[in-house]
Design a protein around this motif. Sequence first.
Motif, PDB file in Angstrom:
ATOM      1  N   THR A 199       0.914  -1.253  -0.131  1.00 50.36           N
ATOM      2  CA  THR A 199      -0.018  -0.058   0.276  1.00 50.36           C
ATOM      3  C   THR A 199       1.015   1.308  -0.005  1.00 50.36           C
ATOM      4  O   THR A 199       1.818   1.254   0.914  1.00 50.36           O
ATOM      5  N   VAL A 200       0.765   2.049  -0.888  1.00 45.54           N
ATOM      6  CA  VAL A 200       1.415   3.282  -1.014  1.00 45.54           C
ATOM      7  C   VAL A 200       0.576   4.555  -0.601  1.00 45.54           C
ATOM      8  O   VAL A 200      -0.458   4.856  -1.010  1.00 45.54           O
ATOM      9  N   LEU A 201       1.040   5.275   0.411  1.00 50.52           N
ATOM     10  CA  LEU A 201       0.516   6.417   0.978  1.00 50.52           C
ATOM     11  C   LEU A 201       1.047   7.696   0.581  1.00 50.52           C
ATOM     12  O   LEU A 201       2.347   7.802   0.196  1.00 50.52           O
ATOM     13  N   ALA A 202       0.478   8.661   0.373  1.00 53.06           N
ATOM     14  CA  ALA A 202       0.592   9.936   0.059  1.00 53.06           C
ATOM     15  C   ALA A 202      -0.156  11.079   0.705  1.00 53.06           C
ATOM     16  O   ALA A 202      -1.209  10.782   0.407  1.00 53.06           O
ATOM     17  N   ARG A 203       0.303  11.727   1.383  1.00 49.14           N
ATOM     18  CA  ARG A 203      -0.484  12.890   2.310  1.00 49.14           C
ATOM     19  C   ARG A 203      -1.534  12.158   3.236  1.00 49.14           C
ATOM     20  O   ARG A 203      -2.679  12.829   3.034  1.00 49.14           O
ATOM     21  N   GLY A 204      -1.266  11.234   3.742  1.00 56.15           N
ATOM     22  CA  GLY A 204      -2.225  10.378   4.448  1.00 56.15           C
ATOM     23  C   GLY A 204      -3.345   9.735   3.920  1.00 56.15           C
ATOM     24  O   GLY A 204      -4.204   9.216   4.609  1.00 56.15           O
ATOM     25  N   GLU A 205      -3.278   9.556   2.500  1.00 61.39           N
ATOM     26  CA  GLU A 205      -4.201   8.652   1.516  1.00 61.39           C
ATOM     27  C   GLU A 205      -3.890   7.660   0.791  1.00 61.39           C
ATOM     28  O   GLU A 205      -2.433   7.546   0.566  1.00 61.39           O
TER      29      GLU A 205
END
Length: 255
Positions: A223-229
């Motif tokens: 799972t790749v997260l970016a800016r909490g999403e």
Amino acid sequence: MVGAKQDEYVVQVQNVTKEFSGFTAVKNLNLNIRRGTIHALIGPNGAGKSTVFNLITKFLPPTSGRILYNGRDITSLEPDQVARLGMVRSFQISAVFPSLTVRDNVRIALQQHTGRSYHFWRPESTLESLRVRSIELLDMVGLANLADLTAAELSYGRKRALEIATTIALEPEVLLLDEPMAGLGTEDIARIANLIKMVAKERTVLMVEHNLSVVQDLSDVITVLARGEVLVEGNYSTVSKNPDVIAAYMGARNA
């Protein structure tokens, strides 16, 4: 069918948001950890990975949303309650007792699990039943021949192996690893990677890791997260080819 989904997923994060004084670190996050897999969380600095770990293990309460463990809502539980249910976290910085022997570090963890934590005033013979299991765990992580050394005498990589041994001693169903390869050399990375593979044969592993070669070799799901999403989720082949991931995490290179 609902019951089947709960059986399939050991940890479920449902619509979780975490705010700090107006800053949203995690936003409406949904995450399903399938039982018996190695699931990796990756993303750039500030993506919210550590916050997610803290939310799942209850070191932080969510602003909204809920967290399920084996279908049970654990949102309101404390960290020690979640650990007793079978979800145990290993921290980024090695957490062992440096002045105790390697064997005693493992034995303390075994005592915690068996309810003998406060039996230090009893004759040492009462702890004899823990000796064999201590050595079995140390042998599993390649430290049996170093059992009588103090933890302070171990190299950093072997301290990480000891930490995993003490974590396994608690008999977790889910093991959360926070950057297990941080600060390790090539040889130690290979050793710890093999150890994680072995540990994962009998339990679920959720890990935060920056080393992409490790993630590629170990992970069933990323799972790749970016800016909490959640930016994207899938196997390494799928994730590594995603243009948003290349831009946000790996760094886009213009021709």
